[in-house]
Design an enzyme around this catalytic site. Structure first.
Site, PDB file in Angstrom:
ATOM      1  N   SER A  23       0.796  -1.221   0.000  1.00 21.51           N
ATOM      2  CA  SER A  23       0.000   0.000   0.000  1.00 21.51           C
ATOM      3  C   SER A  23       0.828   1.270   0.000  1.00 21.51           C
ATOM      4  CB  SER A  23      -0.973   0.004   1.180  1.00 21.51           C
ATOM      5  OG  SER A  23      -0.275   0.237   2.362  1.00 21.51           O
ATOM      6  N   LYS A  63      -6.492   4.134   8.374  1.00 17.57           N
ATOM      7  CA  LYS A  63      -5.438   4.977   7.816  1.00 17.57           C
ATOM      8  C   LYS A  63      -5.904   6.420   7.744  1.00 17.57           C
ATOM      9  CE  LYS A  63      -3.226   1.402   5.034  1.00 17.57           C
ATOM     10  NZ  LYS A  63      -3.168   0.841   3.688  1.00 17.57           N
TER      11      LYS A  63
END
Ligand SMILES: Nc1ncnc2c1ncn2[C@@H]1O[C@H](COP(=O)(O)OP(=O)(O)OP(=O)(O)O)[C@@H](O)[C@H]1O
Ligand SMILES: [Mg+2]
Length: 811
Positions: free
Chosen positions: A696, A739
């Site tokens: 990611s 996140k």
């Protein structure tokens, strides 16, 4: 066989009458006996000569009983006998089956043996009475007599072999001479020689004195023996002593008419078993064990083991439940009362409870709360129990390695116990508690067995109505227990367990949420816990926000609560020291109580991104999301790449992918074709001690590299996440909500996300949570670079100014 009484009075027998004035009397030599006057003694007569002697007795039944000097002599002559003997009368003769005779003789008087007559078939002799010397009555002789009597009584009392009648008889003898002879005859411990000596003492006073000596000596010996005995007993093992005491207690209780203690215990256990509501089979086994117990010796080694086992069976809540109905409205109220926000989580809990209400025997999945620490997983569990009116118990699975901790050890193990499940059931005393299995993601597994599989059996609704603990070895129905698991992450939960669970995710809180939780729950609770009242302390919102932002770096609120607690404690001290006015927790007070600012992620971002080649990525970790810096640097070289910071394979591959894209699109982004020809690149992800992996960070890598090579710093307070493909597509990634919240907590104002997660974001994040952050969606890396890097010089200047401003504020 009956003894035959034989009359030995044979007229005209060989009774011997001596010549001259003195008669000669038959002499019966005896080996180990001394016959005293007035004593009746059964003498065993076995020697041929002696039998003849007895058989020869006619009317005249007088004999002289004299002890042999040496008991081993079989055919003693006159010289082998003592000089002093006893004149005795024979009362009865009993013929024994082995031809010997039992002769009952009564001592009449002490005699001195005179001349011997015949030698065969038995000895005869003349005799002369031995005159007794009786003492004058005096205080001294009286005292002596009493002393002898008292000592004798003492010996009789403490002896187990001497009859108590002896005391009574002795008490009734007044004559000192008779008393002395009676006692001498009755004492078993006097040797033949000592007795003979007493017989040979016609002086009564002297006899009493000698006797007194013997008695005193015997008493001394007895005391010594008692002492030794008690010493020996002291050293006897504890268990034997216990046994001895218990036996004594039993005897005492029997005397008092009480029920035997162990019997009582057994009876109690039986009652408990009867009342426990076990299934027939379990009850049958329990009673069988109980009956075994009832027959056992309480001192036996396995008595307490068996008793423990029966007790475990007896006290478990086989049929005892605490609640009936599930009241959904009440449950909703309780959940709202205990927790701020968490709307989706509460909804799912209520859905779950509703199904349970409609189908009480539901074999449904097990709830599992997953989320970072301190977000309220455990406290939700507690709340559910409260809402349902059930008992709550928390079982920590973290670091549990041994299957036996869950399911117990077999009874054959030393110190065996049931496992945690059964132990907790005993503690809560009902069979329908809420059990919170904490940290199911941290279950260990090693040679001692696999606790996960034991847990599976425990949790699986298909199997757990006959859950079998190794120790109990009886099926227990766990189907009424409401199991709730908690975990920080799903990755490490064994798949078979995961399959049976309904996962409810709790993400971290934003700053606003934290402030709300603090103001409604944490502050009032801490004020109360530290003995303060709301009149004594006040936390303005700005200070709470300051604590949350600059003193904690967490997804949950645990640290925040601790810090609020610290402030309360310090205030409590001030109050105790005499402060009377209300304390307003201003930023200065925060500074004073908690020290300088600990966390400044926003300025850190501003500071670090000043330089070209640094981008901010977003990472998901079990403790919530976090920001991640990606640094790229270059030096003279030959087109090599170095990667550091404990990167996993997947992350390294995304560096490669990013680099390949940059090289193949060099001209398009304004670089020279062979831009990497003369340089080496180094990509580093700080916090090098922490293992990092996953794809990611791809877009952040590409951004850092392009930033470095085009010499443009990344725009301030911007973070991004997304996977990159070789052709430059941005792919979706997981953990977006965590996140995003981490970025927001860090003070980030722009977040770049893959376009494909847009739906998730809209679903998972509330508008308050998104508030204050601009989300940019990107489908290609070009989109990312467009947003992340300044396009004009004036934009770059603006960014520079913003950074300076932020850093100046932080000073
Ligand atoms: N939404 C909320 N409303 C009110 N209080 C909350 C909320 N979330 C958490 N708390 C409080 O925060 C504290 C920590 O929560 P809790 O112990 O339940 O964390 P947890 O998720 O079980 O963490 P861990 O994974 O470390 O066990 C508790 O005192 C709890 O009451
Ligand atoms: Mg917890």
């Amino acid at each position: 066989m009956a003894n035959e009484f034989v009359s030995v009075i044979k007229p005209g027998g060989k009774g011997v009458a001596g010549e001259g004035k003195a008669f000669s009397y038959p002499v019966l030599p005896v080996r180990d006996t001394v016959l005293f006057p007035h004593a009746v003694l059964p003498l065993t007569v076995g020697r041929e000569s002696s039998i003849q002697l007895i058989q020869s007795l006619g009317e005249e039944k007088t004999i002289l009983v004299v002890a042999q000097r040496d008991a081993r002599q079989d055919a003693p002559q006159g010289v082998d006998l003592h000089q002093i003997g006893t004149r005795a009368t024979v009362h009865k003769v009993v013929k024994m089956p082995n031809q010997s005779l039992f002769v009952f003789t009564e001592g009449m008087e002490r005699v001195k043996i005179g001349e011997f007559g015949q030698v065969t078939p038995f000895l005869t002799a003349e005799y002369e009475p031995l005159e007794e010397v009786t003492p004058e009555k005096s205080a001294e002789s009286e005292a002596l007599q009493r002393n002898v009597l008292a000592q004798f009584q003492e010996i009789v009392t403490s002896s187990s072999t001497l009859s108590d009648d002896l005391q009574t008889i002795a008490l009734n003898i007044e004559e000192p001479a008779r008393l002395a002879d009676f006692i001498a005859a009755s004492l078993p411990f006097l040797t033949t020689a000592e007795k003979q000596d007493l017989l040979e003492t016609p002086d009564v006073k002297m006899r009493l004195e000698k006797l007194n000596g013997h008695l005193a000596k015997e008493l001394g010996v007895q005391q010594l023996r008692n002492k030794i005995q008690s010493e020996v007993q002291d050293s006897v093992q504890q268990s034997q002593r216990d046994f001895y005491l218990r036996e004594q207690m039993k005897a005492i209780q029997k005397e008092l008419g009480d029920l035997d203690e162990t019997q009582k215990d057994v009876a109690e256990l039986r009652e408990k078993i009867e009342a426990a509501g076990m299934t027939e089979e379990v009850k049958k086994d329990a009673l069988k064990e109980l009956n075994r117990l009832a027959r056992m010796n309480p001192a036996a080694a396995d008595y307490s083991l068996t008793r423990n086992y029966v007790e475990w069976l007896a006290v478990l809540p086989w049929a005892k439940s605490s609640s009936g109905e599930v009241d959904i409205h009440k449950a909703q109220d309780v959940l709202d009362e205990d927790h701020y926000g968490l709307k989706k989580v509460k909804d799912r809990i209520l859905d779950y409870l509703s199904v349970r209400r409609l189908k009480p025997d539901m074999k449904g999945p097990i709830l599992c709360f997953v989320g970072p620490p301190g977000v309220g997983k455990t406290s939700l569990g507690r709340s559910i129990a409260r809402a349902l009116g059930r008992k709550f118990s928390r079982i920590s699975l973290g670091g549990m390695h041994d299957e036996a901790e869950i399911r117990g050890h077999r009874r054959t193990y030393i110190g065996a116990l049931p496992g945690q499940i059964i132990q907790h059931l005993k503690r809560v005393e009902v069979n329908d508690p809420v059990f919170m299995l904490d940290e199911i993601d941290k279950l260990g597994r090693d040679f001692r067995g696999d606790p996960a599989s034991a847990l599976l059996e425990t949790l699986d609704p298909e199997q757990n109505n006959t859950f079998r603990d190794n120790y109990l070895d009886q099926p227990f129905d766990l189907s009424k227990v409401l199991f709730i698991c908690t975990a920080n992450q799903l990755d490490t939960i064994p798949a078979p367990l995961l399959d049976r669970m309904e996962i409810i995710e709790l993400t971290g809180y934003t700053e606003e949420e934290k402030i709300n939780i603090a103001e409604r729950y944490l502050i009032p609770r801490q004020i109360k816990e530290n003995g303060l009242t709301p009149e004594q302390i006040e936390f303005p919102t700005a200070s709470v926000s300051r604590i949350a932002r600059h003193y904690t770096r967490e997804a949950g609120v645990r640290k925040l609560e601790q810090l609020i607690g610290t402030v309360c404690r310090k205030t409590a001290r001030k109050v105790a020291e005499g402060m009377t006015e209300k304390l307003i927790v201003t930023p200065e007070i925060v500074q004073e109580y908690l020290g300088g600012i600990k966390v400044r992620v926003d300025t850190e971002i501003a500071e670090r991104t000043k330089r070209p080649g640094v981008s901010v990525g977003l990472a998901w970790t079990p403790v919530g999301g976090d920001v991640l810096f990606i640094e790229a640097n270059k030096m003279k070289g030959k087109g090599g790449v170095k990667m550091t910071g404990q990167l996993g394979d997947v992350m390294k591959e995304s560096v490669d992918a990013a680099l390949t894209w940059v090289r193949s699109n060099a001209t398009a982004i304004g670089l020279e074709e062979d831009v990497l020809k003369d340089i080496d690149l180094h990509v580093h992800v700080p916090a090098g001690a922490i293992q990092k992996d996953g794809p990611s960070a791809g877009v952040a890598m590409a951004t850092a590299i392009v930033s470095l090579l085009t010499n443009r710093p990344v725009r301030p307070l911007l973070a991004m996440t997304g996977e990159i493909t070789l052709s430059g597509n941005v792919l979706p990634v997981g953990g977006v909500k965590e996140k995003f919240l981490a970025a927001k907590r860090a003070g980030v104002r722009d977040v770049i996300l893959p376009v494909d997660v847009k739906a998730n974001v809209e679903e998972d994040l509330t508008s308050e949570q998104v508030d204050g952050v601009t989300i940019h969606y990107a489908s290609r890396i070009e989109d990312v670079l467009e947003i992340a890097l300044p396009k004009t010089v004036s934009e770059a200047v603006q960014d520079e100014e913003l950074r300076e401003e932020m850093l100046a504020v932080a000073e």
